[in-house]
Design an enzyme around this catalytic site. Structure first.
Site, PDB file in Angstrom:
ATOM      1  CD  GLU A  14      39.259  45.751  -5.067  1.00 58.25           C
ATOM      2  OE1 GLU A  14      38.476  46.219  -4.167  1.00 58.25           O
ATOM      3  OE2 GLU A  14      40.580  45.938  -4.958  1.00 58.25           O
ATOM      4  CB  SER A 145      36.753  43.707  -3.089  1.00 58.11           C
ATOM      5  OG  SER A 145      36.415  44.953  -3.117  1.00 58.11           O
ATOM      6  CE1 TYR A 215      31.699  46.158  -2.881  1.00 56.89           C
ATOM      7  CE2 TYR A 215      32.900  44.246  -3.130  1.00 56.89           C
ATOM      8  CZ  TYR A 215      32.954  45.593  -2.697  1.00 56.89           C
ATOM      9  OH  TYR A 215      34.083  46.118  -2.410  1.00 56.89           O
ATOM     10  NE  ARG A 254      35.616  50.127   4.951  1.00 64.43           N
ATOM     11  CZ  ARG A 254      35.523  49.512   3.447  1.00 64.43           C
ATOM     12  NH1 ARG A 254      35.217  49.918   2.547  1.00 64.43           N
ATOM     13  NH2 ARG A 254      36.371  48.393   3.559  1.00 64.43           N
ATOM     14  CG  ASP A 256      37.955  47.376   6.614  1.00 66.00           C
ATOM     15  OD1 ASP A 256      37.207  48.574   6.629  1.00 66.00           O
ATOM     16  OD2 ASP A 256      38.017  46.990   5.351  1.00 66.00           O
ATOM     17  CD  GLU A 270      41.840  45.929   3.518  1.00 67.50           C
ATOM     18  OE1 GLU A 270      42.853  46.024   2.542  1.00 67.50           O
ATOM     19  OE2 GLU A 270      40.952  45.069   3.182  1.00 67.50           O
ATOM     20  CG  ASN A 272      39.615  49.456   2.424  1.00 62.38           C
ATOM     21  OD1 ASN A 272      39.911  48.436   1.909  1.00 62.38           O
ATOM     22  ND2 ASN A 272      39.448  49.424   3.785  1.00 62.38           N
TER      23      ASN A 272
END
Length: 313
Positions: A14, A145, A215, A254, A256, A270, A272
């Site tokens: 990443e 990611s 992204y 964050r 998800d 998950e 983050n």
């Protein structure tokens, strides 16, 4: 005004995302007149020595993935007594391990996907079998990611996906594919005072919410708040805070989820602990929805870390 070190770049898959995150954080800090020391942290002896000899008020970690989001850098900073933005060693390491973190989510009553873990040392492609039904999601157990992710629809693709995932980690996580759309919930606040920000709904341009969708400019649309009921919004926000606390996260994270097309409870994907802060990232979108500009958000996170550092002296 504070003297702030920003660690970004890193050596994980990443890295490019982290470079963009670091630039955003640095620009925001300079906009607020902070003195910034920027370090492209690549894990070398010289980098570690540079961090160990830092003379700053606080560190803002803009790293993602291994050697940054997994607790290793946090351990160095703990040993030298410099406060930093985000979660500590244990929560960082636990959140990075998708398989182990799911046990904590389940204890909180949060629905998780059925799974099968494959270890690099014992995996034999000729003898491999699983009870999961196709399609199967294959990903490295400790990456982010969507790096190394495969949606396998048959045995051949499954084995290729496992081989790909094991390039990035010593174990691969296989999960049942839950058809639906993805949402995410940003969590912010000091310990036991955390609050969930508005739910963000993600509509990718591609078939799946892959690296490009995350992204590339225009790779996905973000709806803030998500186009869901008030009751579901409340449920997601409560579960996001529960997941954040279950892992012992600090400052921000964050979380998800997938909302299954067939209905039923949301499925957590998950947590983050160092979410992306690029121009197309989800966390800044959620912050803007509650009136926090990008620089406001960075300042708020910085102040929480600085406050914690003072309290721990």
């Amino acid at each position: 005004m504070m003297k702030v070190a920003v660690l970004y770049g890193g050596t994980s898959a990443e890295r490019q995302v982290s470079l963009a995150t670091g630039k955003g954080i640095i620009d925001a800090l300079q906009e607020r007149q902070h003195e910034v020391v920027d370090i492209d942290f690549q894990g070398s002896r010289s980098c570690i020595e540079k961090v160990a000899n830092l003379d700053v008020d606080v560190v803002f970690i803009g790293l993602h993935g291994r050697l940054g989001e997994d607790g290793k850098v946090q351990a160095i900073l703990d040993m030298i007594g410099i406060p930093y933005v985000g979660s500590g060693v244990f929560a960082s390491a636990l959140a990075m391990n998708k398989h182990r973190s799911k046990h904590f989510f389940a204890k909180e009553g949060i629905r998780t996907a059925k799974e099968h873990v494959v270890d690099r040392n014992t995996y034999d492609s000729d003898q491999f079998d699983t009870d999961l039904s196709f399609p199967i999601v294959v990903k490295p157990n400790q990456e982010g990611s969507t790096i190394g992710l495969t949606i396998a629809k048959d045995e051949e693709t499954l084995k290729k996906g496992i081989a790909e995932a094991l390039k990035y980690d010593k174990s691969a996580l296989l999960e049942e594919f839950v058809s639906g759309h993805e949402v995410t919930v940003a969590v912010m606040g000091e310990k036991y005072q955390e609050q969930a920000l508005p739910v963000v709904e993600i509509v990718p341009k591609n078939a799946y919410y892959d690296y490009e969708s995350k992204y590339a400019p225009g790779g996905s649309e973000h709806y803030v708040p998500a186009r869901i009921s008030e009751s579901l919004t409340k449920q997601l926000q409560e579960q996001a805070v529960s997941a954040h606390r279950a892992l012992g996260c600090d400052g921000y994270s964050r979380v998800d989820f997938i909302l299954p097309s067939e209905g039923g409870a949301p499925v957590i994907l998950e947590v983050n602990t160092l979410p992306g802060m690029t121009p197309t990232s989800l966390y800044p979108d959620a912050a803007r929805a509650v009136g926090l500009s990008y620089s406001d958000m960075v300042e708020k996170l910085l102040n929480m870390a600085s406050h914690d550092g003072e309290a721990n002296k």
